[in-house]
Write an enzyme that holds these catalytic residues in place. Sequence first.
Site, short mmCIF file in Angstrom:
data_model
loop_
_atom_site.label_atom_id
_atom_site.label_comp_id
_atom_site.label_asym_id
_atom_site.label_seq_id
_atom_site.Cartn_x
_atom_site.Cartn_y
_atom_site.Cartn_z
N GLY A 99 0.85 -1.18 0.00
CA GLY A 99 0.00 0.00 0.00
C GLY A 99 0.88 1.23 0.00
O GLY A 99 2.11 1.13 0.15
N SER A 100 0.25 2.40 -0.14
CA SER A 100 1.03 3.63 -0.29
C SER A 100 1.93 3.88 0.92
O SER A 100 3.03 4.42 0.78
CB SER A 100 0.08 4.81 -0.48
N GLU A 113 3.64 1.87 2.61
CA GLU A 113 4.81 0.96 2.69
C GLU A 113 5.75 1.11 1.51
O GLU A 113 6.84 0.54 1.51
CB GLU A 113 4.39 -0.52 2.72
N GLU A 141 -4.52 -9.79 3.20
CA GLU A 141 -3.52 -9.86 4.26
C GLU A 141 -3.62 -11.10 5.15
O GLU A 141 -2.61 -11.57 5.68
CB GLU A 141 -3.57 -8.59 5.11
N HIS A 149 -0.26 -3.56 5.01
CA HIS A 149 -0.72 -2.20 4.83
C HIS A 149 -1.25 -1.69 6.17
O HIS A 149 -1.80 -2.47 6.95
CB HIS A 149 -1.81 -2.19 3.76
N HIS A 161 -12.49 -28.49 24.03
CA HIS A 161 -13.35 -27.80 23.06
C HIS A 161 -14.80 -27.78 23.56
O HIS A 161 -15.60 -26.99 23.10
CB HIS A 161 -13.25 -28.49 21.69
N GLY A 209 -8.01 -23.08 15.65
CA GLY A 209 -9.37 -23.43 15.25
C GLY A 209 -9.98 -22.43 14.29
O GLY A 209 -11.14 -22.57 13.91
C1 LIG Z 1 -12.84 -18.12 10.89
C2 LIG Z 1 -13.84 -19.16 11.30
N1 LIG Z 1 -15.15 -18.98 11.03
C3 LIG Z 1 -16.05 -19.92 11.38
C4 LIG Z 1 -15.65 -21.05 12.04
C5 LIG Z 1 -16.68 -22.08 12.50
N2 LIG Z 1 -16.53 -23.36 11.78
C6 LIG Z 1 -15.92 -24.41 12.35
S1 LIG Z 1 -15.93 -25.75 11.39
C7 LIG Z 1 -16.74 -24.95 10.15
C8 LIG Z 1 -17.12 -25.65 8.90
C9 LIG Z 1 -15.95 -25.88 7.98
O1 LIG Z 1 -16.43 -26.42 6.77
P1 LIG Z 1 -15.56 -27.34 5.84
O2 LIG Z 1 -14.21 -26.76 5.66
O3 LIG Z 1 -16.34 -27.61 4.62
O4 LIG Z 1 -15.34 -28.66 6.66
P2 LIG Z 1 -16.41 -29.69 7.25
O5 LIG Z 1 -16.94 -29.06 8.48
O6 LIG Z 1 -17.48 -29.87 6.22
O7 LIG Z 1 -15.60 -30.89 7.51
C10 LIG Z 1 -17.02 -23.64 10.52
C11 LIG Z 1 -17.70 -22.65 9.67
C12 LIG Z 1 -14.28 -21.17 12.36
N3 LIG Z 1 -13.81 -22.22 13.03
N4 LIG Z 1 -13.40 -20.25 11.95
#
Ligand SMILES: Cc1ncc(C[n+]2csc(CCOP(=O)(O)OP(=O)(O)O)c2C)c(N)n1
Length: 535
Positions: free
Chosen positions: A34-35, A37, A56, A79, A286, A404
Amino acid sequence: MARVHSNPARVTVREATFALLRAFDLTTVFGNPGSTELTMFRDFPPDFRYVLGLQESIVVAMADGFAQSRARAALVNLHSAIGVGHALGSIFTAYRNQTPLVITAGQQARSILPFEPFLYSDQAANLPKPYVKWSCEPARAEDVPLAIARAYYTAMQPPRGPTFVSVPVDDWDRLCDAIEPREVSAAVAGDPALLARAAAALDAARQPVIVVGASVARDGAWAETIALAERHQAPVWVSPRSARNSFPERHRLFAGFLPPDRAAIVERLQAADFILALGAPVFTYHVEGHGPHIPAGATLVQLTDDPAAAAWAPVGLSIVTHVKLGVAALLSHSAPPRRPPPIVPPRAGLQRPDRLTEAYLMQQIAALRPAGSIIVEEAPSSRGAMQDHLPMLEPDTFHTCASGGLGHGLPAAVGVALGRADRKVIGLIGDGSSMYSIQALWTAAELQLPVAIIIVNNGSYHALVEFGRHFRLFELPGTELPHLDFCGLARSQGVAAIRVERCEQLDAALASAFAARHPMLVDVCVAAPGAAAAE
Ligand SMILES: Cc1ncc(C[n+]2csc(CCOP(=O)(O)OP(=O)(O)O)c2C)c(N)n1
């Protein structure tokens, strides 16, 4: 009388900084420009390369994979405020991955900062907190090289992680003194008396078990961990949600993967009277759980590189140490009585099913993958099938994200492929996950990296459907993903692609992706788990 300092301002801030970066082996700049940098890149040295990512969060995740694959720090340039904002999810993941990143970001010129200029960052050093280990916008232009040196040394200290320096656009042409790179020791050896005590407790145990985490891989303790397990006939479990592979997954002592659930962990470890957690938190959960963290009557010792993980562990003795040094100390002290080997149940292979399942896909990848190939996985509901049918047998051949947060796996696979030109890199990415960072394919195509991206396409956010059952939810909005054309998305960015809908098509598609000397995407349509059995 005031003393007059002669201050030989011999080089520009840019020259001083690039000399340091070269000394730190930070000659690959992952960025999106970006400008604010642009002046950093005046007279860009020919021994440096710029790796462009088209957003990013992708830039940081590519750098994360690159850094992990080389066990060194990587350099990122973002940026100003907006670029850092886009990157924050990936910075969080790098923080949880303990990946050393030196992140620089642009800032408006110092003289106009009082006037809230276009694209400035109001509290630049605070913006990425708390997911950087240290951050700074130096008080003077002359202090930029020193700040970048400190950012590098801090990123490399255990637990490793990202650091951040905001650099105003007018700083790079200012004059300053050159900075000499220094050697900064980072590995910490644990308290010898406590390690001797831990070794004695391990010897005295009737049935010890070992739980391995990602820092076994990060600290290069693969061989020592195998030696310790074999000496003690100790079954080895992988800690919940571990982001790296730390033990050969078909070794006679390999026991399996602990779930991220308190009661289920206690049940798996029930037979143990001594639990040795190596390079792992105690434990990553979890789902909510109650009751004891380890079986009644068992004791726990944790060897960890992370003082925070030592502080929050709810039970046991925690010893902060470089994991390889810590396990070596246990090996040098322990001499256990002869113990009978544990009984390992035999494993059966899968027959070719009528409909393509994720389990069969994993089995065929295991059969066809080149020796030494590296798997980068982000396919949440397929993790169990992968663990059952696609064992990691060699060190440093598996990466996933510790946070996650989705969107890491695809660009991380590209970064690993850039860092390990000697290996085939296979990205195992869910259809949903891939769409958080699908532009990473463009960088793979531009650099002609021979990465194989396998889309595990079940047409949904299936992990959420499964997780919903935990909360007794059986109807969920927003979890179907129809109408996505992954081959089209790949080809439009210059990546060859092939779609697989039936078992008979799978082996040839995998073989060609694994043999290709360019990036290739295989869109594998799998039945959602349970669907094949239900029909
Ligand atoms: C940035 C983010 N947004 C949302 C989630 C919630 N989330 C956990 S698993 C999942 C589904 C992922 O789908 P896919 O990659 O198709 O794998 P599948 O669950 O079908 O095995 C989501 C949306 C997350 N973990 N991280």
